[in-house]
Design an enzyme around this catalytic site. Structure first.
Site, PDB file in Angstrom:
ATOM      1  N   CYS B  79       0.838  -1.205   0.000  1.00 36.33           N
ATOM      2  CA  CYS B  79       0.000   0.000   0.000  1.00 36.33           C
ATOM      3  C   CYS B  79       0.873   1.256   0.000  1.00 36.33           C
ATOM      4  O   CYS B  79       1.631   1.465  -0.931  1.00 36.33           O
ATOM      5  CB  CYS B  79      -0.980  -0.029   1.175  1.00 36.33           C
ATOM      6  SG  CYS B  79      -2.316   1.175   1.009  1.00 36.33           S
ATOM      7  N   HIS B 188      -3.781  -5.109   0.597  1.00 33.23           N
ATOM      8  CA  HIS B 188      -3.262  -5.479   1.913  1.00 33.23           C
ATOM      9  C   HIS B 188      -3.248  -6.992   2.085  1.00 33.23           C
ATOM     10  O   HIS B 188      -4.237  -7.567   2.531  1.00 33.23           O
ATOM     11  CB  HIS B 188      -4.114  -4.839   3.014  1.00 33.23           C
ATOM     12  CG  HIS B 188      -3.901  -3.375   3.127  1.00 33.23           C
ATOM     13  ND1 HIS B 188      -2.913  -2.819   3.903  1.00 33.23           N
ATOM     14  CD2 HIS B 188      -4.525  -2.344   2.516  1.00 33.23           C
ATOM     15  CE1 HIS B 188      -2.944  -1.511   3.782  1.00 33.23           C
ATOM     16  NE2 HIS B 188      -3.909  -1.190   2.944  1.00 33.23           N
ATOM     17  N   GLU B 190      -1.883  -8.697   4.332  1.00 36.82           N
ATOM     18  CA  GLU B 190      -2.013  -9.049   5.754  1.00 36.82           C
ATOM     19  C   GLU B 190      -3.456  -9.079   6.225  1.00 36.82           C
ATOM     20  O   GLU B 190      -3.738  -9.528   7.330  1.00 36.82           O
ATOM     21  CB  GLU B 190      -1.160  -8.103   6.603  1.00 36.82           C
ATOM     22  CG  GLU B 190      -1.711  -6.694   6.793  1.00 36.82           C
ATOM     23  CD  GLU B 190      -1.481  -5.742   5.619  1.00 36.82           C
ATOM     24  OE1 GLU B 190      -1.084  -6.203   4.536  1.00 36.82           O
ATOM     25  OE2 GLU B 190      -1.720  -4.534   5.790  1.00 36.82           O
TER      26      GLU B 190
END
Lengths: 250, 207
Positions: B79, B188, B190
């Protein structure tokens, strides 16, 4: 193509998850860490967690709990409740939470939204706006968990928050909270056509069809509490996630 | 492996997911620790200027340039982390790390687009433009996006940056890039469930 989100909204009352009806009548739902782990395993699109006491009782945010929750959560997570300064936002994000939701303090101090958006980027800053409609059909925004009336229409506050730099709005009907009577499509439609940022609908989700209906109407995401926590007329506790945004789009 | 902690949030979630897949990462802003890293993750959510200023204030620019450009240590930008690798951004006035010959632009709205809302928040799929180890055994993925800005690479320039994937939000935008030891994703991983776990696993184990 982008996929519209369907979001469980969970309420934290001290160390318990609860569900309300019209912002009152609390029902115990379960342990927050376990419940969020279950939603995580169900691969929900996103989770929003509100601490309902943080602003009302001016309590400190429970960072130990937030850290524990974030450690179990591999889907996007947004936290709201009692946020009044930049350092607190940094601390929440540091815990492994993507976004913060601002409410009472931000609505009273739009420049706070501006500072937060400048520092953390608009996409990190959600503003939630709670409102009621009175018997004569007038709308008013409420802060502090529905206890303080602001004499402004939700559309007016929505525009102010957008101008201040909010990246998304969560528009919640207090009257419909926990009632399973369907979303307030009329008001949501007004908000959606008045701003150019994404809008999350909240309050009154009844069933899968009501989610479809509100997403078709133009909101970017549909949030619900009771729908994902209870099953049947007698509100038996059952964590469920009837469909993800993936299915909605299909 | 280090995750650069430059006070820009969203750091723990990467460490959490790496731990879940059995890899340990050090979350640090210590230049000496970064100097010894065999892999670097540069993540972050937030504003471009603030990100660059934090890296600069923490005296991390020199060590990052050395590790990435000279030692060629694998680096994954996530990001804002990927955006900082570019030359500049419309979001800020401070120059970026300039590892990648690209600029960061805000989503372009147009009357042609019906109801374009910025930021782009939510799940989206990827259209793969080029095969990469980063996406090994990742089929038909969905990733979580949260951004108002995206990369813009001038294709007429003799750029060595490879566009790995694009995604579609009213128009196609760059969602993943690779250039030698430099990798970047706009989404993202994660927070992207099994797809994100696999992507981070690929970065750790295949680079």
């Amino acid at each position: 193509m982008p996929i519209k989100r369907i979001i469980p909204l969970l309420l934290l009352d001290n160390e318990d998850l609860i569900k309300t009806i019209k912002f009152a009548q609390k029902t115990y739902v379960g342990d927050p860490v376990n419940t969020i782990k279950i939603f995580n395993d169900k691969e929900v699109d996103e989770i929003i967690l509100f601490d309902i006491n943080a602003s009302r009782q001016k309590l400190k945010i429970n960072f130990n709990l937030l850290n524990e929750i974030a450690g179990e959560c591999f889907v996007p997570l947004c936290y709201g409740g009692g946020i009044k300064d930049i350092d607190t936002i940094a601390e929440v994000l540091n815990a492994g939470i993507e976004r913060v939701s601002l409410n009472s303090f931000a609505i009273q101090n739009p420049t706070f939204v501006e500072h937060a958006a400048n520092k953390f980027g608009s996409s990190t800053i959600l503003v939630s706006i709670d409102y009621k409609k009175d018997v004569s059909g007038h709308y008013a925004v409420f802060t502090h968990g529905g206890t303080k009336k602001i004499k402004s229409h939700p559309v007016e506050i929505a525009k102010i928050m957008e101008d201040a730099g909010a990246g998304e709005l969560l528009i919640q009907s207090i009257d419909r909270d926990g009632t399973f009577t369907g979303y307030d499509l009329e008001l949501l439609c007004q908000v959606v056509s008045s701003v150019k940022i994404p809008v999350i609908a909240c309050g009154g989700a009844k069933d899968v069809n009501s989610l479809r209906e509100v997403l078709t109407m133009g909101v970017s995401a549909a949030a619900a509490g009771g729908l994902f926590l209870f099953k049947g007329k007698h509100r038996a506790k059952l964590i469920n996630y009837p469909l993800s945004g993936f299915n909605y789009n299909a | 492996m280090v995750i650069v902690n430059y006070n820009i949030g969203n750091i723990s979630s990467i460490a959490n997911m790496l731990q879940k897949i059995g890899h340990k990462a050090t979350v640090t802003n210590n230049p000496d620790t970064i100097a010894n890293a065999n892999k670097i993750i540069l993540s972050g959510v937030g504003a471009f200027n603030n990100g660059m200023l934090q890296l600069s204030n923490l005296n991390l620019l020199e060590v990052l340039n050395e590790k990435v450009l000279h030692d060629k240590v694998p680096v994954l930008g996530i990001c804002l982390g990927m955006q900082l690798m570019c030359k500049k951004s419309e979001e800020g006035t401070v120059p970026g790390l300039s590892w990648i010959d690209a600029e960061v632009i805000r989503f372009r709205n147009s009357d042609l687009f019906q109801d374009m809302r910025i930021p782009n928040i939510g799940w989206n799929d990827l259209k793969f433009e080029k095969k990469s180890k980063l996406f090994t055994d990742i089929d038909d993925p969905k990733f979580y996006f949260l951004h108002s800005y995206h990369l813009n690479i001038n294709k007429s320039d003799s750029t060595s940056t490879t566009i790995l994937s694009t995604s579609h939000y009213h128009y196609d935008f760059i969602s993943a890039i690779e250039q030698d030891n430099i990798l970047g994703v706009q989404f993202h991983p994660e927070k992207s469930r099994k797809y994100g776990m696999k992507l981070l696993k690929n970065f750790v184990e295949l680079y």
